[in-house]
Scaffold this motif. Structure first.
Motif, PDB file in Angstrom:
ATOM      1  N   ASN A   1      48.876 100.649 -62.587  1.00  0.00           N
ATOM      2  CA  ASN A   1      50.388 101.121 -62.969  1.00  0.00           C
ATOM      3  C   ASN A   1      50.667 102.300 -62.009  1.00  0.00           C
ATOM      4  O   ASN A   1      51.024 101.551 -61.049  1.00  0.00           O
ATOM      5  CB  ASN A   1      48.552 102.564 -62.861  1.00  0.00           C
ATOM      6  CG  ASN A   1      47.788 103.010 -61.528  1.00  0.00           C
ATOM      7  OD1 ASN A   1      48.556 102.933 -61.198  1.00  0.00           O
ATOM      8  ND2 ASN A   1      46.560 102.979 -62.156  1.00  0.00           N
ATOM      9  N   THR A   2      51.637 103.378 -62.379  1.00  0.00           N
ATOM     10  CA  THR A   2      52.390 103.404 -61.486  1.00  0.00           C
ATOM     11  C   THR A   2      52.031 104.240 -60.278  1.00  0.00           C
ATOM     12  O   THR A   2      52.816 104.804 -59.958  1.00  0.00           O
ATOM     13  CB  THR A   2      53.396 105.259 -62.078  1.00  0.00           C
ATOM     14  OG1 THR A   2      52.203 106.072 -62.195  1.00  0.00           O
ATOM     15  CG2 THR A   2      53.046 104.338 -63.466  1.00  0.00           C
TER      16      THR A   2
ATOM     17  N   SER B   1      52.322  98.062 -64.581  1.00  0.00           N
ATOM     18  CA  SER B   1      53.654  98.612 -63.955  1.00  0.00           C
ATOM     19  C   SER B   1      54.717  97.716 -63.591  1.00  0.00           C
ATOM     20  O   SER B   1      55.265  97.372 -63.415  1.00  0.00           O
ATOM     21  CB  SER B   1      53.618  99.245 -63.209  1.00  0.00           C
ATOM     22  OG  SER B   1      52.929 100.975 -63.808  1.00  0.00           O
TER      23      SER B   1
END
Length: 101
Positions: free
Chosen positions: A11-12, A65
């Motif tokens: 993820n980010t 991501s």
């Protein structure tokens, strides 16, 4: 056999970045499939048998991501970076070859 480093960021959040290294590109590609299979086991813990198709694997890869790898070029002693699309193409060819056996 070319040493390969797999870089994954689910993820980010920067603290989710991880890497794994493999003795060959093929081992790295199989490692990506294993990461997806572990993900499926987590979201379907009671299923005895989990199956998936390549489109589901590619969707999973797209949701990350970041997913990339560095492949050692023995002649130059340097690592060449490759992105998700390149990895998808290599996985497609690997699975197609395995299915043909």
């Amino acid at each position: 056999m070319s040493h390969t480093i797999l870089l994954v960021q689910p993820n980010t959040r920067p603290d989710t970045r991880t890497y794994s290294d493999y003795e060959s590109l093929n081992e790295c590609l199989e490692g990506i499939c294993k990461i997806f299979e572990e993900h499926l086991k987590r979201i379907h813990p009671t299923d005895q048998c989990i199956t998936y198709d390549i489109s589901q694997l590619f969707d999973f890869m797209d949701q990350l991501s970041d997913l990339s790898c560095l492949v050692l070029q023995k002649l130059t002693g340097t690592y060449v970076p490759h992105n998700k699309e390149w990895l998808k193409e290599k996985i497609y060819h690997m699975l197609r070859k395995q299915a043909g056996k």
